[in-house]
Design a protein around this motif. Structure first.
Motif, PDB file in Angstrom:
ATOM      1  N   GLY A 192       2.590   1.451  -3.380  1.00 18.99           N
ATOM      2  CA  GLY A 192       1.599   1.801  -4.394  1.00 18.99           C
ATOM      3  C   GLY A 192       1.210   3.261  -4.322  1.00 18.99           C
ATOM      4  O   GLY A 192       1.130   3.942  -5.341  1.00 18.99           O
ATOM      5  N   LEU A 193       1.006   3.740  -3.116  1.00 23.95           N
ATOM      6  CA  LEU A 193       0.626   5.139  -2.929  1.00 23.95           C
ATOM      7  C   LEU A 193       1.732   6.063  -3.449  1.00 23.95           C
ATOM      8  O   LEU A 193       1.476   7.021  -4.174  1.00 23.95           O
TER       9      LEU A 193
ATOM     10  N   PHE B 252      -4.364  20.273  -1.661  1.00 21.99           N
ATOM     11  CA  PHE B 252      -5.669  19.613  -1.558  1.00 21.99           C
ATOM     12  C   PHE B 252      -6.447  20.235  -0.408  1.00 21.99           C
ATOM     13  O   PHE B 252      -5.873  20.506   0.638  1.00 21.99           O
TER      14      PHE B 252
ATOM     15  N   LEU C  90      -3.381   1.516  -8.340  1.00 22.28           N
ATOM     16  CA  LEU C  90      -4.302   1.825  -7.266  1.00 22.28           C
ATOM     17  C   LEU C  90      -4.751   0.583  -6.551  1.00 22.28           C
ATOM     18  O   LEU C  90      -5.014   0.595  -5.366  1.00 22.28           O
TER      19      LEU C  90
ATOM     20  N   THR D 276      -5.004  13.545   6.716  1.00 20.13           N
ATOM     21  CA  THR D 276      -5.557  14.433   5.697  1.00 20.13           C
ATOM     22  C   THR D 276      -4.467  14.822   4.711  1.00 20.13           C
ATOM     23  O   THR D 276      -3.392  15.249   5.111  1.00 20.13           O
ATOM     24  N   MET D 277      -4.775  14.711   3.436  1.00 20.53           N
ATOM     25  CA  MET D 277      -3.833  15.105   2.398  1.00 20.53           C
ATOM     26  C   MET D 277      -3.724  16.617   2.375  1.00 20.53           C
ATOM     27  O   MET D 277      -4.746  17.312   2.393  1.00 20.53           O
ATOM     28  N   GLU D 278      -2.517  17.143   2.378  1.00 16.73           N
ATOM     29  CA  GLU D 278      -2.393  18.598   2.327  1.00 16.73           C
ATOM     30  C   GLU D 278      -1.754  19.104   1.041  1.00 16.73           C
ATOM     31  O   GLU D 278      -2.312  19.919   0.354  1.00 16.73           O
TER      32      GLU D 278
ATOM     33  N   LEU E 240      -8.058  11.768 -14.387  1.00 14.73           N
ATOM     34  CA  LEU E 240      -7.327  12.630 -13.472  1.00 14.73           C
ATOM     35  C   LEU E 240      -8.133  12.873 -12.196  1.00 14.73           C
ATOM     36  O   LEU E 240      -7.615  12.781 -11.086  1.00 14.73           O
TER      37      LEU E 240
ATOM     38  N   ILE F 192      -7.315   7.471  -0.007  1.00  8.00           N
ATOM     39  CA  ILE F 192      -6.331   6.544   0.564  1.00  8.00           C
ATOM     40  C   ILE F 192      -5.716   7.152   1.823  1.00  8.00           C
ATOM     41  O   ILE F 192      -5.576   6.497   2.851  1.00  8.00           O
ATOM     42  N   ILE F 193      -5.368   8.442   1.723  1.00  8.31           N
ATOM     43  CA  ILE F 193      -4.774   9.088   2.888  1.00  8.31           C
ATOM     44  C   ILE F 193      -5.803   9.148   4.022  1.00  8.31           C
ATOM     45  O   ILE F 193      -5.486   8.932   5.179  1.00  8.31           O
TER      46      ILE F 193
ATOM     47  N   ALA G 285      -2.226   0.164  -4.223  1.00  9.07           N
ATOM     48  CA  ALA G 285      -2.270   1.163  -3.167  1.00  9.07           C
ATOM     49  C   ALA G 285      -3.390   0.895  -2.179  1.00  9.07           C
ATOM     50  O   ALA G 285      -3.879   1.790  -1.533  1.00  9.07           O
ATOM     51  N   GLY G 286      -3.817  -0.352  -2.088  1.00  8.44           N
ATOM     52  CA  GLY G 286      -4.730  -0.720  -1.024  1.00  8.44           C
ATOM     53  C   GLY G 286      -6.187  -0.645  -1.396  1.00  8.44           C
ATOM     54  O   GLY G 286      -7.054  -0.822  -0.556  1.00  8.44           O
TER      55      GLY G 286
ATOM     56  N   ILE H 114       1.387  18.324  -2.315  1.00  6.25           N
ATOM     57  CA  ILE H 114       2.468  17.578  -2.963  1.00  6.25           C
ATOM     58  C   ILE H 114       3.427  18.609  -3.543  1.00  6.25           C
ATOM     59  O   ILE H 114       2.999  19.567  -4.185  1.00  6.25           O
TER      60      ILE H 114
ATOM     61  N   LEU I 240      -6.308   9.430  -4.254  1.00 13.25           N
ATOM     62  CA  LEU I 240      -5.224   9.862  -3.361  1.00 13.25           C
ATOM     63  C   LEU I 240      -5.793  10.381  -2.054  1.00 13.25           C
ATOM     64  O   LEU I 240      -5.349   9.997  -0.973  1.00 13.25           O
TER      65      LEU I 240
ATOM     66  N   ALA J  51       8.157  15.937  -2.113  1.00 15.15           N
ATOM     67  CA  ALA J  51       7.607  15.715  -0.788  1.00 15.15           C
ATOM     68  C   ALA J  51       6.088  15.759  -0.832  1.00 15.15           C
ATOM     69  O   ALA J  51       5.500  16.426  -1.678  1.00 15.15           O
ATOM     70  N   VAL J  52       5.480  15.030   0.085  1.00 18.73           N
ATOM     71  CA  VAL J  52       4.030  15.080   0.253  1.00 18.73           C
ATOM     72  C   VAL J  52       3.747  15.439   1.702  1.00 18.73           C
ATOM     73  O   VAL J  52       4.312  14.834   2.612  1.00 18.73           O
ATOM     74  N   HIS J  53       2.921  16.447   1.896  1.00 20.35           N
ATOM     75  CA  HIS J  53       2.568  16.837   3.255  1.00 20.35           C
ATOM     76  C   HIS J  53       1.171  16.325   3.565  1.00 20.35           C
ATOM     77  O   HIS J  53       0.250  16.553   2.790  1.00 20.35           O
ATOM     78  N   THR J  54       1.016  15.669   4.668  1.00 20.35           N
ATOM     79  CA  THR J  54      -0.321  15.393   5.168  1.00 20.35           C
ATOM     80  C   THR J  54      -0.399  16.017   6.552  1.00 20.35           C
ATOM     81  O   THR J  54       0.591  16.549   7.045  1.00 20.35           O
ATOM     82  N   LYS J  55      -1.574  15.925   7.164  1.00 19.88           N
ATOM     83  CA  LYS J  55      -1.742  16.581   8.447  1.00 19.88           C
ATOM     84  C   LYS J  55      -0.791  16.005   9.491  1.00 19.88           C
ATOM     85  O   LYS J  55      -0.269  16.716  10.335  1.00 19.88           O
TER      86      LYS J  55
ATOM     87  N   VAL K 202      -8.020   9.841 -10.001  1.00 16.35           N
ATOM     88  CA  VAL K 202      -6.781   9.681  -9.238  1.00 16.35           C
ATOM     89  C   VAL K 202      -6.755  10.639  -8.049  1.00 16.35           C
ATOM     90  O   VAL K 202      -6.372  10.266  -6.939  1.00 16.35           O
ATOM     91  N   MET K 203      -7.230  11.869  -8.266  1.00 14.35           N
ATOM     92  CA  MET K 203      -7.238  12.833  -7.151  1.00 14.35           C
ATOM     93  C   MET K 203      -8.099  12.313  -6.018  1.00 14.35           C
ATOM     94  O   MET K 203      -7.710  12.351  -4.851  1.00 14.35           O
TER      95      MET K 203
ATOM     96  N   ASP L 262      -8.092   7.059   4.611  1.00 13.70           N
ATOM     97  CA  ASP L 262      -8.245   5.724   5.204  1.00 13.70           C
ATOM     98  C   ASP L 262      -7.331   5.531   6.399  1.00 13.70           C
ATOM     99  O   ASP L 262      -7.648   4.816   7.337  1.00 13.70           O
TER     100      ASP L 262
ATOM    101  N   ARG M  98       0.822  -1.188   0.000  1.00 18.67           N
ATOM    102  CA  ARG M  98       0.000   0.000   0.000  1.00 18.67           C
ATOM    103  C   ARG M  98       0.867   1.253   0.000  1.00 18.67           C
ATOM    104  O   ARG M  98       0.636   2.190  -0.759  1.00 18.67           O
TER     105      ARG M  98
END
Lengths: 492, 593
Positions: A81-82, B244, B82, B231-233, B214, B224-225, B85-86, B235, B221, A100-104, B217-218, B227, A78
């Motif tokens: 894949g991500l 996002f 994907l 929270t996706m912020e 597209l 998935i985060i 990616a779970g 890239i 993404l 880079a990827v930022h999450t909370k 995919v958004m 899950d 996972r």
């Protein structure tokens, strides 16, 4: 001076295992009694190659290394894949590689060190009260983490791995594309490397990843160079060498890119380990006269009948014929010489070490006296305790700093982070073609940070003194510049 | 394992081949507008207008046909990615909205079912709509009866096809760009909006329909985060950044190629979200998606794309927006007062009138409000945006519902919008909570126009708008000619004053460059911890200085390489001048109705 130490905590018992242990992290969170934010800590670290595991059901073959090792396969897949999906998604917009990827709650750092190979590191953000004034509520403190620092940490991880195991692709090529050998090598290397990685201590110096040079006058410098030449002439088997004094580089015959990796390894891992081993040996055999060898890497004793070749093999890259070398490090007091001998089938013979010892010992002792006498004649001026500075030259990777002196105080740490910000800003400016600038920033704590950039040189200063006007800060900055960087001309 | 032998794989293969055939044939059926599939169209439950129903159905058919074809020729790699990616439930992310899961027997069974039930339902529904409408024309009748509807498109009257759902075929429409097109890739900033089920809602450039992948995919993404309870912020890659934002059932995504700060892009997305709320109200958005997760919001937003397009443009070029304030038309304070009092005396009798706003050229002339209510700058920006992006306003008065998110995100206000006279830039908005008082407001506006004409206010406004900005504000005359440009915001009243763009910032590119510099500086200062209060950067091009105090914020671009103290002295002189003259530039006193 990098924080990426290989067990640099010299006399500290080794309890760094918790760093990567999630259970420990939880404990830490609970026991911090709400007031101190938790520190940045690693969540995972993995390497994959996109060329493998393309058929469905065999995607696991992509993964060359995954930390923590006991992660469930599904979780591993996972994560990989991500990461792959993010890279692909970004490609829709621009060809630039994902950084880079930022999450909370986390930061994910990306690096493609060689085509098709991706290294990913995920870190947990600190969690706690937003500031010391706020009494209630906790937050993920994304603002306290400068991505550039950890980006640099990841790059260093790769360059160090490459130093010991060589380019990843060449290992695959040597095994006809079979990944087993590479996996084993990566595992052996990173297992130890990650244990000693202290993310929370990383700062702007990691971003520069530079080398500290020893300031010398002309005669002393020439003498040092003569000495190195003499060594290389007397022992033709030595193809490259590097001379260091007290953690500062004196002379090197390598490309700066290689130097910085070797320098980091020797200063942050080899020497501290050696010092610790010596110390323990002295303590253990109290009284009895243990004669310690001056070889940091090499045989334990020159009279030993059972001799085994213990020198590390390092991969040098930016030279005419890249390949593996024996790294022999010899140390007399504060003076250290690193010798690179091409690796071939035969191990180095004890005889060579004996000759080296005889030749080097006396001459190096002489050189030390000279260097010392010069250093005494030109003492370094100490700065006011409330100012700290970093200097970096992108051309020769020279750094100079006084950051480490007041580490650990939260407000000073915040100032050092602000320096990283200024640096990012300057990097962006220079990408746009603006090569010189001067920036002053006053924080709400009434402290100042200053950044100067001129062509390839960068100079950053943090001033922890209150109630200064812009003009006064400018004067402070100018004085430090003059004192510390004599002869370096800064203009905007 | 014994079970997982070649037989099983053969079985799997057959099923998947069947799936693909099924998908393609479904696509064909939809293409032929098979009535049996009407049930599966994304259209509303009931219609009282037959024309609208046909147009919707037509559109739904073509969309679904397209989706099915996409689905079957799905880019294999992304699927695999994907799933890895779970997303163990396979392509369901993408296929669920198309109604079929190509890989599973389940999906095929579903289809059969729909096919059976569909036929009867459709008959009922078309009957209903037929009965409700008396004046059906020939083509309508034929269409509702026939199953084979090949000829439908050619036979339908043009006005049905021109239904607001159909994207205009104007060549200059930014939405005609294709993703593969280099022009699309070269755009500096993209904005996408999608629903949490991955349905496209808006794209700044290119047609949403052609970017289903597209959008998928958004959505994937983000989910998935989510899950993993995160929270996706954003890239970051090279100079680019993708931000996002999750807002209830909507996902907003901004892509920038010019090193914009994350805070700036988030601010922009917040504006876009507010614009959507302003069209639909928060309550309606939530209700719709609660009822149907994969609702196609574009149907309710049709026509608002223009608003969003314009808002984005506005947000990027208007300095007052990014500092979060409002600029006013300069005029002597007595003149402004007389206009305000004219409005108050005309409108004070009207019940339920909440705000009266007079604007011109994206700037405020005056604002009158009911006691206890106040207008936030960002709501006012939405109003300015509406006025600026409505062409039809020029000729007619408009009566439109508008929701002001900061005033009340769950309810509509009703706005009477019209220009004071045909040849002036001044536009009057009367905002009320009463839906029934259009004529009363219309009358009030006529009266007001008369009054303003009489006391010469309209000509004064016109004069101000015509005169070059330097008559009001000349940096040279203030004695600070070394200052090239500035933006000043009063933190108490949110009033903003910025100097006109003079050389070297008089071309759009140079102005853009300067604003980008301001923007990165300003948001960097806000974002840093601890916050920064003063920023001074000297570079060969110019010095950029930003000061944030309790009373004001100021951004200044100055001649480079000046003495630090001298430049601070100049800024101080400028601030003193502004504070002395602020009655002219600022609307500090907002009268009550």
């Amino acid at each position: 001076m990098s924080v990426l130490r290989f067990s640099s905590a010299i006399f500290e018992t080794c309890d760094v295992h918790y760093v990567f242990d999630p259970a420990f992290r939880r404990l830490e969170d609970e026991s911090m009694t709400q007031r101190q934010p938790s520190k940045v800590s690693p969540k995972n670290f993995f390497i994959y190659n996109v060329c493998y595991g393309e058929t469905e059901g065999q995607e696991e073959e992509k993964i060359l290394f995954f930390h923590p090792r006991d992660t469930n396969v599904d979780v591993k897949m996972r994560e990989v894949g991500l990461s792959e999906a993010i890279v692909k998604f970004a490609e829709n917009f621009d060809a630039a590689e994902c950084d880079a990827v930022h999450t909370k709650k986390t930061r994910k750092l990306f690096l493609q060190p060689e085509p098709n190979f991706w290294m990913i590191m995920t870190i947990h953000l600190p969690f706690g009260p937003r500031s010391s004034e706020v009494l209630e509520g906790s937050d993920y403190l994304g603002g306290d983490v400068e991505t550039a620092v950890y980006q640099a940490v990841l790059k260093q991880a790769y360059s160090t791995a490459r130093l010991f195991i060589g380019p990843f692709q060449s290992i695959l090529d040597a095994n006809n594309g079979d990944t087993t050998v590479l996996k084993k090598k990566l595992d052996d290397f990173f297992k130890r490397y990650l244990l000693d990685l202290r993310l929370a201590d990383c700062d702007i110096l990691n971003v520069f990843d530079g080398v500290q040079f020893l300031p010398l006058d002309r005669t002393t410098f020439l003498r040092s160079q003569c000495f190195v030449n003499l060594v290389e002439a007397t022992f033709p088997v030595v193809s490259h060498s590097l001379l260091m004094y007290d953690g500062n580089l004196v002379w090197s015959g390598l490309n700066p890119e290689d130097v910085k990796v070797v320098y980091r390894y020797v200063c942050n891992s080899l020497l501290p380990k050696h010092l610790k081993a010596n110390y323990l040996a002295k303590m253990g055999s109290s009284g009895s006269n243990v004669r310690l060898t001056r070889f940091v890497t090499g045989p334990d004793s020159l009279v030993d009948l059972v001799y085994s070749d213990k020198t590390p093999k390092v991969y040098l890259d930016k030279i005419q014929r890249p390949g593996f070398f024996h790294l022999v490090v010899y140390k007399v007091h504060d003076l250290v010489i690193c010798l690179f001998l091409p690796k071939n089938k035969d191990p180095l013979r004890l005889e060579l070490y004996r000759q080296l010892d005889v030749f080097l010992n006396e001459r190096m002792s002489e050189l030390i006296t000279e260097i010392k006498s010069y250093r005494k004649s030109a003492p370094e001026q100490t700065e006011a305790p409330d100012t700290r500075y970093v200097y970096f030259n992108t051309m020769n990777l020279a750094t100079k700093d006084s950051l480490r002196e007041r580490k650990g105080n939260p407000s000073s740490d915040a100032l050092v982070r602000a320096l990283v910000r200024l640096h990012n800003h300057n990097v962006n400016l220079s990408k746009e073609g603006c090569l010189s600038s001067e920036t002053f920033m006053r924080m709400s704590t009434d402290h100042w940070v200053i950044g100067r950039m001129s062509n390839f040189r960068q100079f950053y200063i943090a001033v922890e003194r209150k109630k200064l006007s812009l003009q006064e800060v400018d004067d402070v900055a100018k004085r430090i510049c003059e004192n510390k960087l004599k002869g370096i001309f800064f203009h905007v | 394992m014994k079970i997982c032998g070649p037989k099983l794989s053969l079985c799997g293969l057959i099923i998947s081949v069947w799936g693909i055939i099924q998908l393609v044939s479904m696509g064909l059926f939809y293409y032929m507008n098979s009535v049996a599939l009407l049930e599966d169209l994304p259209i509303e439950e009931s219609y009282d207008d037959a024309k609208k129903f046909y147009a919707d159905a037509e559109n739904g058919y073509s969309m679904n046909a397209y989706n099915f074809v996409i689905c079957s020729v799905w880019d294999y790699r992304i699927r695999q990615l994907l799933r890895m990616a779970g997303l163990t439930d396979g392509g369901s992310i993408f296929t669920s909205e198309f109604g079929v899961n190509s890989n599973s027997l389940q999906g095929v069974e579903d289809l059969g079912q729909t096919y059976d039930e569909g036929a009867s339902n459709v008959a009922d529904e078309s009957l209903d709509s037929g009965v409700g409408e008396s004046g059906l024309n020939d083509s309508d009748i034929r269409e509702s009866d026939t199953v084979n509807v090949e000829l439908m498109t050619s036979d339908l009257p043009r006005d049905i096809l021109d239904n607001d759902l159909i994207v205009s075929d104007d060549d200059n429409d930014p939405r005609n760009l294709l993703m593969e097109n280099e022009d699309w890739k070269a755009k500096e900033r993209h904005v996408f909006i999608l629903s949490s089920s991955g349905k496209p809602v808006y794209s700044r450039y290119g047609s949403e329909d052609k970017m289903v992948t597209l959008f998928g995919v958004m959505q994937a993404l983000v989910s998935i985060i989510e899950d993993s309870d995160d929270t996706m912020e954003s890239i970051h890659f090279g100079n680019n950044v993708i931000v996002f934002q999750r807002r209830g059932p909507l996902i907003l995504v901004a892509v920038s190629k010019k090193r914009d700060s994350v805070v700036f892009l988030n601010n922009q997305l917040t504006y876009v979200y507010n614009q959507i709320v302003s069209v639909l109200t928060l309550m309606q958005i939530n209700r719709i998606f609660k009822a149907r997760q994969n609702y196609d919001l574009r149907r309710l937003l049709s026509g608002s794309e223009r608003l969003i397009d314009h808002l984005l443009q506005f947000h990027e070029t208007e300095p007052s927006i990014f500092v979060g304030g409002i600029s006013c038309i300069p005029m002597p304070p007595s003149q402004r007062e007389s206009i305000s009092s004219a409005i108050v005396s005309t409108c004070s009798k009207i019940k339920n009138l909440v705000f009266a706003v007079l604007v011109a050229n994206n700037r405020l002339i005056t604002l009158v409000r009911k006691k206890r209510y106040s207008m936030s700058p960002s709501d006012l920006h939405l109003i300015l945006n509406m006025v600026a992006s409505s062409e039809s306003l020029k000729t007619a008065e408009i009566w439109t519902p508008i929701c002001l998110p900061h005033f009340n995100a769950n309810g509509f206000l009703h706005a009477h919008v019209s220009y004071l006279t045909e040849d002036t830039q001044a536009c009057l908005l009367l905002l009320t909570v009463d839906q029934e008082i259009f004529f009363q407001l219309s009358e009030a506006k006529m009266k007001l126009t008369e009054r303003l004409k009489k006391n010469n206010s309209i000509s004064v406004i016109d004069e101000v708008l015509k005169s070059p900005p330097s008559t009001w504000l000349s940096l040279h005359e203030i004695g600070v000619s070394k200052i090239r440009h500035f933006i000043y915001k009063c933190r108490k009243t949110y009033n903003v004053l910025s100097s006109p763009l003079q050389p070297p910032y008089d071309t759009p590119e140079d102005a853009n460059k300067l604003f980008t510099k301001y923007q990165t500086t300003y948001f960097n200062m806000m974002d840093s911890n601890p916050q920064s209060q003063g920023y001074y950067q000297d570079s060969p091009e110019e010095s950029v200085i930003c000061l944030i105090t309790d009373k004001y914020e100021i951004l200044v671009a100055m001649e480079p390489l000046m003495k630090k103290q001298a430049s601070l002295d100049l800024i101080n002189r400028l601030i003193q001048w502004i504070q002395k003259e602020e009655d002219k530039f600022f609307l500090s006193n907002i009268p009550y109705l």
